[in-house]
Design a protein around this motif. Structure first.
Motif, PDB file in Angstrom:
ATOM      1  N   THR A 127       0.846  -1.184   0.000  1.00 39.15           N
ATOM      2  CA  THR A 127       0.000   0.000   0.000  1.00 39.15           C
ATOM      3  C   THR A 127       0.882   1.235   0.000  1.00 39.15           C
ATOM      4  O   THR A 127       2.006   1.205   0.490  1.00 39.15           O
ATOM      5  CB  THR A 127      -0.954   0.027   1.218  1.00 39.15           C
ATOM      6  N   SER A 129      -0.434   4.315   1.090  1.00 40.65           N
ATOM      7  CA  SER A 129      -0.939   5.215   2.121  1.00 40.65           C
ATOM      8  C   SER A 129      -0.196   4.976   3.429  1.00 40.65           C
ATOM      9  O   SER A 129      -0.066   3.841   3.882  1.00 40.65           O
ATOM     10  CB  SER A 129      -2.437   4.974   2.339  1.00 40.65           C
ATOM     11  N   GLY A 130       0.295   6.064   4.059  1.00 29.89           N
ATOM     12  CA  GLY A 130       1.036   5.924   5.310  1.00 29.89           C
ATOM     13  C   GLY A 130       0.193   5.307   6.404  1.00 29.89           C
ATOM     14  O   GLY A 130       0.625   4.379   7.092  1.00 29.89           O
ATOM     15  N   THR A 131      -1.038   5.807   6.583  1.00 30.06           N
ATOM     16  CA  THR A 131      -1.915   5.274   7.627  1.00 30.06           C
ATOM     17  C   THR A 131      -2.270   3.827   7.353  1.00 30.06           C
ATOM     18  O   THR A 131      -2.247   2.969   8.247  1.00 30.06           O
ATOM     19  CB  THR A 131      -3.197   6.115   7.722  1.00 30.06           C
ATOM     20  N   ALA A 132      -2.593   3.508   6.085  1.00 30.19           N
ATOM     21  CA  ALA A 132      -2.950   2.134   5.726  1.00 30.19           C
ATOM     22  C   ALA A 132      -1.761   1.204   5.915  1.00 30.19           C
ATOM     23  O   ALA A 132      -1.913   0.055   6.354  1.00 30.19           O
ATOM     24  CB  ALA A 132      -3.444   2.085   4.281  1.00 30.19           C
ATOM     25  N   TYR A 133      -0.568   1.693   5.609  1.00 27.04           N
ATOM     26  CA  TYR A 133       0.646   0.879   5.778  1.00 27.04           C
ATOM     27  C   TYR A 133       0.835   0.501   7.235  1.00 27.04           C
ATOM     28  O   TYR A 133       1.066  -0.660   7.575  1.00 27.04           O
ATOM     29  CB  TYR A 133       1.866   1.654   5.271  1.00 27.04           C
ATOM     30  N   LEU A 134       0.752   1.503   8.133  1.00 35.44           N
ATOM     31  CA  LEU A 134       0.965   1.227   9.548  1.00 35.44           C
ATOM     32  C   LEU A 134      -0.107   0.301  10.105  1.00 35.44           C
ATOM     33  O   LEU A 134       0.177  -0.587  10.911  1.00 35.44           O
ATOM     34  CB  LEU A 134       0.982   2.546  10.332  1.00 35.44           C
ATOM     35  N   THR A 135      -1.359   0.500   9.663  1.00 31.51           N
ATOM     36  CA  THR A 135      -2.441  -0.370  10.122  1.00 31.51           C
ATOM     37  C   THR A 135      -2.224  -1.808   9.667  1.00 31.51           C
ATOM     38  O   THR A 135      -2.371  -2.758  10.439  1.00 31.51           O
ATOM     39  CB  THR A 135      -3.794   0.148   9.605  1.00 31.51           C
ATOM     40  N   ARG A 138       0.696  -3.396  11.556  1.00 31.76           N
ATOM     41  CA  ARG A 138       0.285  -3.768  12.909  1.00 31.76           C
ATOM     42  C   ARG A 138      -0.506  -5.066  12.895  1.00 31.76           C
ATOM     43  O   ARG A 138      -0.262  -5.976  13.699  1.00 31.76           O
ATOM     44  CB  ARG A 138      -0.568  -2.651  13.517  1.00 31.76           C
TER      45      ARG A 138
END
Length: 224
Positions: A127, A129-135, A138
């Motif tokens: 992905t 997207s930064g937020t999608a990557y971290l989610t 995790r």
């Protein structure tokens, strides 16, 4: 001029000749029936190896047979005595409880390694997207933990071995090559020899694993 805080101690527990960060004098600030070892500093100190060592040296100096201070993490600087007084007042109950819990005890650490175990780090999520990557990362890491029964088995064995001896314990996955677990134990002084004996028993029972022990240290892991 502000106050730099090292640790919380019982009231009227004075440092004698203790030197702090950048050669500063260490004194005991009294508030809410507690003491706090502090140095008067103009500004918040920037992190540096010699300062971090000095911070730890002050905390070590507060340890006696009966007193184990509540360590404060490096960098806690307050701009006035009133601010420190307010902090002690707001946290008096927690600090009092921790001082009783820590009294006569220190922290031991264990890093459990399996030399034959490959590091299981998930592939990066697909992905942009930064937020999608971290989610996604995790979720992958959580899934990896659930898929590793060896970690749960070792954790259970260590809990059973030290149950009734340690005052408290913490476990974290050790995400290094060959890492299995990071373990922290709060152990009273009278149990140090028995603790080491049980650790030797664990090593004999599991020769395929490596148990890297450290301590005793101030109870940093249990002070948060």
């Amino acid at each position: 001029m502000g106050l730099y805080a090292y640790c919380v101690v019982p009231a009227a527990f004075e440092p004698h000749g203790v030197v702090g960060i950048d050669g500063s004098t260490v004194s005991c600030f009294e508030g809410s029936d507690l003491g706090c070892w502090v140095s008067s500093l103009d500004l918040r100190p920037e992190p540096a190896l010699d300062r971090i060592r000095a911070h730890d040296t002050v905390i070590q100096a507060a340890i006696t047979e009966d007193v184990t201070p509540v360590p404060i993490r490096f960098g806690q600087w307050l701009d006035s005595a009133a601010a420190l007084q307010n902090h002690l007042q707001l946290n008096a109950g927690r600090y009092t409880t921790l001082l009783k819990r820590f009294a006569g005890a220190l922290e031991f650490g264990l890093r459990v390694l399996d030399p034959n175990r490959s590091a299981r780090v998930p592939a990066p999520p697909d992905t942009t997207s930064g937020t999608a990557y971290l989610t996604a990362l995790r979720d992958q890491l959580r899934g990896a933990e659930l898929d590793e029964p060896d970690i749960a088995e070792v954790r259970g064995a260590l809990h059973a071995e030290f149950e009734g001896l340690v005052r408290d314990e913490q476990f974290e996955p050790l995400r290094t090559p060959h890492g299995v677990l990071s373990v922290m134990h709060l152990v009273e002084r009278a149990a140090f020899d028995e603790y080491r004996a049980r650790l030797s028993r664990v090593r004999r029972a599991r020769p395929q694993l490596r148990f890297l022990a450290s301590g005793p240290w101030p109870p940093y892991s249990f002070a948060a």
